[in-house]
Design an enzyme around this catalytic site. Structure first.
Site, mmCIF file in Angstrom:
data_model
loop_
_atom_site.group_PDB
_atom_site.id
_atom_site.type_symbol
_atom_site.label_atom_id
_atom_site.label_comp_id
_atom_site.label_asym_id
_atom_site.label_seq_id
_atom_site.Cartn_x
_atom_site.Cartn_y
_atom_site.Cartn_z
ATOM 1 N N GLU A 1 9.828 3.743 -26.208
ATOM 2 C CA GLU A 1 9.412 2.516 -25.127
ATOM 3 C C GLU A 1 9.143 4.767 -24.158
ATOM 4 O O GLU A 1 10.131 5.056 -23.803
ATOM 5 C CB GLU A 1 9.983 1.882 -25.703
ATOM 6 C CG GLU A 1 10.004 1.469 -23.963
ATOM 7 C CD GLU A 1 10.105 0.921 -22.936
ATOM 8 O OE1 GLU A 1 10.037 1.330 -21.769
ATOM 9 O OE2 GLU A 1 10.845 -0.118 -23.052
ATOM 10 N N CYS B 1 9.430 0.547 -16.443
ATOM 11 C CA CYS B 1 8.912 0.819 -17.253
ATOM 12 C C CYS B 1 7.006 -0.204 -17.994
ATOM 13 O O CYS B 1 6.067 0.723 -17.999
ATOM 14 C CB CYS B 1 8.671 1.132 -18.813
ATOM 15 S SG CYS B 1 9.694 -0.253 -18.914
#
Length: 699
Positions: free
Chosen positions: A270, A309
């Site tokens: 990720e 994020c």
């Protein structure tokens, strides 16, 4: 490598310890170390080093001791340990908050990171007991018959991978990032090796210290590496899994390792994500949607100082509303945001995690300004001399940065769609129509999440279907869910977290899906008896024990302790008459023509004439297999997989065969679930209906 069972010291300049081979480890006094500083004050908190740490021994301990101890537990037993651990950590939140505040995290940030991480443990503790069997094998999908006589069959099963789960985490969520990876790995039965990011690794170490002191986890199930682990992938092979969160450049470097490329190490990542929020054309100023949108943008810019994020990096709005949106965002920042040391009263946004991070973010913003972005709000000057909301405890040595909102005359500028400033920074760009909004969102080349804010269902449908394939999650926001929504930037353990393209192409969370990521799916083939033995679930064609004939006892008279897979009962035949069908139609009101009109029923290609109601047959089946005395069967709580196959006409007869298919004891209750395979057949032994009967049975 030397280890000690003594818990780590907590002095201000101590070395952050590693927890390996079920003991705390610190390097020799003369080891090379990296200092870690308080994000708000610049004070050195601790040193970090792994000089002398035997990474091969760490991996081996997980593969041996960790695998052995976790292998002694079923899914339900592991799930209960996750719940127990969550309850324990709930009682130690305050000390974790204190540690986390040194990283610049505010009270709200701590709730997201620490409370959120504990919440993940609770969720998987619950889902593991509700959605997984109380065993160590997961059956995936239905049985496939591979021979005419049914003696050779196949299906798929999941079993845990035989290695370790190496979890490399980012600096922004040292607790949540660790626990959201650890929980599904633990539930799958796979030992974890945690490698936190150095700037906030001391927070992860504090959480591991609490976990170790709880005494809840089996030996070898959790290890912590505090500091550099550059050669860790050298020790891994196809048995192992790496789950990475961080920059795309680091992910690409790890993915190119020979043990990943050629050695078969499972790798999921990720990474960078230029997430978008799209304002629908109906969400004009004065609407609840406009207000909710502005609130969401400011929240994502300032929570964790924008170091998320999932933060909103691109604010995509109707071209004619760019100025109004920018003004509203600035006004809300002025009204709500107080920048400063999170330990000071009234602070709502803390410092970035480190001075290095501050320098990186400011450099990224400067690059965006050079590329055509303009400051719609904020500045790159020192926040101690700005008027942003207010400042409390801001010092020169702290990693403080004011929120910055950029506007772009050119929505096509490459930098707005390719450069991520990982801090309190976002950009406003305008679109001409919905197709243009979809195109601009896709320019991010793959993101973790996008928000669509509209109260128009047609707009929502066009935007969501247009952008879904470019995102791992789409968050829809309107007046109906503005209060209840968990928000754009908050992944929930029930749903997938990850995204395509730039976002890394990986998947985490998503409920039991993430548990299965830590397991190998295998096709198995054999006789029904052999598949029953492997899976612990009865398969059609496997041996049955008709207990009335063999033991003189109905299987409903057996407790969970004496009932066995394959125990069965077969009823006598019962004939169906036209009067029965008519009476059921009249008493229930189900007068569908197939049950009441001979001519119309005969014209239907599925029926020979008037046929019995399927639910009449199910009701009779219950009467045919039931044993009416109280206990051990406590309740029937449902049917699953019901299929009606052969119609039953007046004059036909039916019987039911009931077989104990799956037995699931509950670890914490005096009863468990039993799924019974029910096969309804006619006088010619043709299948009339198949289904599973679910009962609760005393232990």
């Amino acid at each position: 490598m030397t280890t000690t069972a003594v818990a780590p010291e907590t002095t201000a300049v101590a070395t952050v310890p590693s927890y390996v081979q079920d003991a705390w480890w610190t390097p020799a006094p003369d080891a090379k170390t990296v200092p870690v500083r308080d994000a708000s004050t610049g004070e050195v908190l601790a040193n970090v080093s792994t000089d002398g740490l035997d990474l091969a021994a760490v991996v081996n301990h997980g593969r041996t001791t960790g695998q052995t101890e976790l292998g002694k537990l079923t899914f339900h037993q592991r799930a209960l340990k996750l719940k127990e651990l969550a309850m324990y950590l709930n009682g130690r939140r305050e000390e974790l908050y204190a540690s986390s505040s040194q990283s610049g995290a505010t009270k709200i940030d701590n709730m997201i990171d620490i409370d959120g991480g504990i919440g993940v443990l609770f969720t998987f503790g619950s889902k593991g007991r509700r959605e997984l069997p109380n065993s160590q094998v997961v059956v995936d999908g239905p049985m496939e018959v591979l021979s005419k006589d049914g003696s050779f069959i196949g299906e798929h099963i999941y079993t845990r991978i035989p290695g370790v789960a190496v979890q490399i985490n980012a600096f922004n969520f040292p607790v949540w990032g660790m626990l959201e990876k650890f929980a599904p790995a633990f539930l799958a039965g796979v030992p974890t090796i945690v490698k936190p990011a150095t700037p906030t690794g001391y927070v992860a170490a504090a959480a591991v210290k609490a976990i170790v002191e709880s005494g809840i986890l089996p030996a070898g199930s959790l290890q912590l590496i505090s500091g550099s682990a550059r050669t860790l992938l050298d020790e891994l092979d196809y048995r192992d899994l790496v789950a990475f969160t961080g920059s795309a450049s680091t992910a690409n470097s790890l993915k190119s390792h020979s043990n990943v490329v050629q050695g078969g190490v499972r790798f999921t990542s990720e990474t960078d994500s230029l997430n978008a929020a799209i304002l629908g054309p109906d969400a004009v100023p004065g609407t609840p949607e406009f207000d909710a949108f502005v609130k969401a943008v400011v929240t994502e810019m300032t929570v964790k100082a924008g170091q998320k994020c999932t933060a909103i990096r691109r604010v995509i709005v109707p071209r004619e509303l760019t100025a109004e949106v920018a003004a509203a965002v600035g006004a809300r920042i002025n009204e709500r945001v107080v920048l400063g040391d999170p330990r000071a009263e009234g602070v709502t946004m803390g410092a970035l995690a480190s001075l290095e991070q501050l320098a990186d973010v400011r450099a990224a913003v400067q690059s965006m300004l050079d590329a055509g972005g303009e400051l719609a709000y904020g500045s790159l000057d020192s926040p101690s001399v700005t008027s942003v909301g207010g400042t409390v405890g801001v010092v020169e040595d702290g990693a403080f940065m004011s929120p910055v909102l950029l506007s772009w005359a050119d929505a096509e500028a490459e930098e707005v769609h390719s450069l991520e400033a990982f801090g309190p920074v976002s950009s406003v760009i305008g679109y001409s129509d919905l197709a243009d909004a979809v195109r601009l969102a896709a320019r991010g080349s793959g993101s973790l999440v996008a928000s669509v804010c509209t109260n128009d269902p047609a707009v929502a449908r066009e935007l969501v279907t247009g952008i879904a394939a470019h995102h791992g999650r789409v968050h829809m926001l309107n007046r109906e869910d503005a209060r209840s929504s968990t928000g754009h930037g908050s992944p929930v353990p029930h749903l997938v977290h990850g995204g395509p393209g730039r976002a890394g192409g990986g998947e985490e969370l998503g409920g039991i899906r993430s548990v299965l990521h830590h397991m190998q799916r295998t096709a198995i083939q054999g006789s029904p008896n052999m598949l029953t033995a492997v899976t612990g679930q009865w398969h059609t064609g496997a041996d049955r024990n008709f207990t009335v004939e063999t033991e003189g006892v109905h299987p409903f008279r057996k407790s969970l302790g004496t009932l066995r897979i394959g125990d069965a009962v077969r009823s006598d035949l019962r004939q169906v008459t036209l009067d029965d069908i008519t009476a059921f139609a009249n008493s229930t009101g189900d007068t569908f023509y197939a049950h009441t009109n001979q001519e119309a029923a005969e014209a239907n290609p599925f029926f020979p004439g008037i046929v019995a109601h399927g639910y009449l047959l199910l009701s009779w089946a219950a009467g045919l297999f039931v044993e009416p005395a109280p206990g051990p069967v406590l309740a029937n709580y449902g049917l699953e997989n019901l299929r009606f196959i052969t119609p039953v006409a007046a004059g036909d007869s039916i019987r039911v065969t009931l077989t104990a298919k799956k037995i699931t004891p509950r670890e914490t209750d005096e009863y468990g679930e039993v799924a019974w395979d029910a096969a309804l057949t006619n006088q010619n032994d043709e299948i009339v209906a198949t289904y599973d009967v679910l009962t609760l049975v005393e232990k």
